[in-house]
Scaffold this motif. Structure first.
Motif, PDB file in Angstrom:
ATOM      1  N   PHE B 110       0.587  -1.474  -0.226  1.00 36.60           N
ATOM      2  CA  PHE B 110       0.565  -0.303  -0.187  1.00 36.60           C
ATOM      3  C   PHE B 110       0.835   1.481  -0.152  1.00 36.60           C
ATOM      4  O   PHE B 110       0.470   2.463  -0.766  1.00 36.60           O
ATOM      5  N   ARG B 118      -4.805   0.103  -6.300  1.00 34.94           N
ATOM      6  CA  ARG B 118      -4.135   0.196  -4.536  1.00 34.94           C
ATOM      7  C   ARG B 118      -5.812   1.158  -4.107  1.00 34.94           C
ATOM      8  O   ARG B 118      -5.651   0.173  -3.098  1.00 34.94           O
ATOM      9  N   PHE B 122      -7.713  -0.422  -0.230  1.00 30.33           N
ATOM     10  CA  PHE B 122      -7.049  -0.060   0.209  1.00 30.33           C
ATOM     11  C   PHE B 122      -8.380   1.130   1.207  1.00 30.33           C
ATOM     12  O   PHE B 122      -8.626   0.984   2.362  1.00 30.33           O
ATOM     13  N   VAL B 173       1.723   1.424   6.992  1.00 32.26           N
ATOM     14  CA  VAL B 173       0.875   2.060   5.552  1.00 32.26           C
ATOM     15  C   VAL B 173       1.542   3.761   6.502  1.00 32.26           C
ATOM     16  O   VAL B 173       2.218   3.596   5.763  1.00 32.26           O
TER      17      VAL B 173
END
Lengths: 322, 293
Positions: B110, B118, B122, B173
């Motif tokens: 991510f 992506r 997410f 992340v």
């Protein structure tokens, strides 16, 4: 890389019909990046499909069936939901949970904010206080503390005696249907450390100049709090309200332990998930329990939506201010 | 804040400052005394005879005894205490390994790889943060029951190896996003692939996020109650949390208060020790992860 791609895309339309081919390197690299991305993500993708998306679909299906784990699920339409709304114990569980959320969450956040304001002043031993206040948040979820709570709030035990001393005798809270829920509220309020730490991080971001300017203008402590501190920390407050509310909706362990596995007396601590557990795992009514789970999901989604909608009115993000 | 502002206004302020400081400490200690009372109480009570536990206002026993702890050696319901601890350790340490591996891989993707889809993934991941676990509970139970995995640790652990705890993915992340991009670029020019960058550059720099996740995971698994309650039903498999429940009698009246309180304290010890050793990490991790939500 991003710019390279857009450049190629936006190139003048000499060859109108087809999109100009990307340079081979970019293309190859893009494909390789995709592959790498999916490979790194593969645990999450598998988990999402297997343990989240799949079960959600199944759960939605079960909600419309009569299913006891042994026979195959039988489609009964909305029956589970109509039965649920007519079920006095379900109504009770909604009432108990609502009471718990509405009383417990604000108290917990108030205490968290109060202590955070106290600890935000730079004093000696700050780190020690911060850690000590945080401790209950970590151990509070354990069965051990549930037992301790039972012991503290039973008949003739510490809380009872302290109350008698203060002149309002109620008896032990744990055995009293009118009071037992408040022992659970006390347990959640006691675990105010996590929101407190988040408040503290937010308080650190309040610019000192604002306070000094306000003081020059003759603003007292209350005004300074209301007009400076609160707006600046409102995003953090929002985050805490959202998180704690969603959390409270799902309380299970402490209710189960404090009430000795019965969520009583007289269903007084029959929180929503406790009833869901009884229906699903004690009575094997998987369809009904799934329907209950979806009502919980709807309630949480509704509360989240209302909170997000309301934040326009009271949450100030930095970008708006400048 | 106001106190420090006042002191700027010199001479007489010094005495006032000291007074303010004293008042502050008194206030803080008073709140602290109330907050930590249950913790101190359980320590004291574990050395009291059962009769004295309920009903005595004393924090500490008049005559301390250790028979409560000695009694634990006999175990509960024919299972030794060591078995409960062993089970809990398997669950907690197994969870830590799973979370560290799966969540850091996912977070790396991510945070550092640009791949198609992506953003959508997410959002899905963040969405699961708000999803009540109970919606998944029943289908998951049915699935594990069909696979005959009830009474094993597979249902409890598998999610940890498949990065389903979005909170930790999110935490990592956020952390990885803040690392300078130039690091990857330089490594890439040197011919490193993603696996190499992940292992040799990003992971070492994320140490504090990894430690925070590891401690939280350990404590969560140690304290977990609903998972073991649903998936384990033979006392030999029980974790400490479930073992504790064996102390309650069927009529809800516990006779062996002393043993129960002693066991509660012993069960809390790992969490308390972890907390004392890593409290700074935990609290900072809590504060930074919370902020960007």
């Amino acid at each position: 890389m991003g710019t390279a791609v857009t450049l190629v895309k936006d190139s003048p339309p000499q060859v109108p019909a087809e999109r100009p081919a990307r340079p081979a390197v970019v293309k190859r690299r893009g494909r390789r990046e995709n592959l790498a991305g999916y490979l790194f993500m593969s645990p999450w993708i598998a988990g999402f499909l297997l343990l989240t998306a799949g079960p959600m679909v199944a759960s939605l299906y079960f909600a419309f069936t009569d299913y006891n784990l042994f026979n195959s699920p039988k489609w009964i339409g909305l029956d589970n939901f109509t039965k649920m709304f007519d079920d006095p114990r379900w109504q009770k569980s909604v009432e108990v949970t609502a009471k718990y959320v509405i009383i417990g969450t604000p108290l917990k956040l108030l205490l968290a904010l109060g202590v955070a304001l106290l600890l935000a002043q730079s004093r000696r031993g700050q780190a020690f206080y911060r850690a000590a206040f945080y401790a209950p948040s970590l151990i509070g979820a354990s069965v051990s503390v549930g037992f301790v709570w039972r012991a503290l709030f039973s008949d003739d035990a510490v809380v009872d005696k302290a109350q008698t001393f203060l002149g309002f005798h109620t008896g032990g809270w744990v055995g009293d249907a009118d009071w037992v829920l408040y022992s659970l509220v006390a347990l959640t309020v006691w675990q105010f450390g996590a929101p407190m730490v988040i408040f503290l991080a937010g308080l650190k971001q309040v610019p000192r100049e604002l306070y000094e300017a306000a003081e020059v203008d003759g603003a007292g402590p209350f005004r300074r709090f209301w007009n400076i501190t609160l707006p600046v920390i409102s995003p953090v407050l929002f985050f805490n309200v959202l998180l704690e509310t969603i959390h409270s909706f799902q309380i299970f362990g402490s209710a189960y332990v404090v009430s000795n596995g019965y969520c009583g007396p007289a269903d007084a601590t029959l929180v929503y998930t406790c009833y869901l557990y009884q229906k699903g795992f004690k009575e094997a009514q998987m369809g009904f329990a799934s329907a209950m789970a979806w009502m919980l999901l709807l309630a949480v989604a509704l509360v989240t939506a209302v909170l997000f909608w309301s934040q326009k009115r009271w949450v100030h993000y930095e970008e708006d201010a400048r | 804040m106001s106190a420090t502002a006042t002191t700027a206004r010199k001479p007489r302020a010094l005495g006032r400052r000291r007074k303010g400081s004293l008042a502050w400490h008194l206030g803080a200690l008073l709140v602290l005394a109330v907050v930590l009372y249950p913790v101190v109480w359980v320590i004291g009570a574990s050395f009291k005879p059962s009769k004295e536990i309920i009903g005595s206002l004393e924090l500490f026993p008049t005559e301390p005894i250790i028979s409560n702890f000695k009694g634990l050696a006999d175990g509960i319901a024919d299972v030794s205490i060591a078995t409960f601890f062993q089970n809990s350790l398997v669950y907690a340490l197994g969870s830590v390994v799973g979370i560290l591996v799966s969540c850091s891989l996912t977070a790396y993707a991510f945070a550092r790889i640009r791949f198609a889809g992506r953003n959508l993934m997410f959002s899905l991941m963040i969405g699961t943060l708000l999803l009540p676990y109970h919606v998944l509970l029943i289908p998951q139970y049915v699935m594990f029951q069909k696979l005959e995995l009830i009474n094993t640790y597979v249902p409890l652990l598998i999610g940890k190896y498949l990065a389903t705890e979005a909170f930790f993915v999110f935490l990592m992340v956020q952390f990885m996003r803040n690392l300078p991009r130039e690091l990857d670029e330089a490594a890439r020019l040197d011919g490193c692939g993603h696996l190499r960058i992940y292992w040799s550059i990003v992971l070492p720099l994320c140490r504090s996020a990894l430690i925070t996740s590891a401690i939280f995971t350990f404590i969560n698994a140690w304290n977990d109650f609903m998972g073991p309650l649903i998936y384990l039903n033979e006392p030999g498999n029980y974790t400490v949390s479930l073992g504790l429940m064996l102390f309650r009698d069927s009529d809800g009246v516990t006779s062996n208060y002393g043993g129960m309180i002693a066991m509660s304290l012993v069960a809390l010890l790992p969490v308390l020790l972890f907390f004392l050793a890593f409290q700074r990490h935990l609290i900072d991790g809590m504060a930074t992860s919370g902020l960007k939500g």
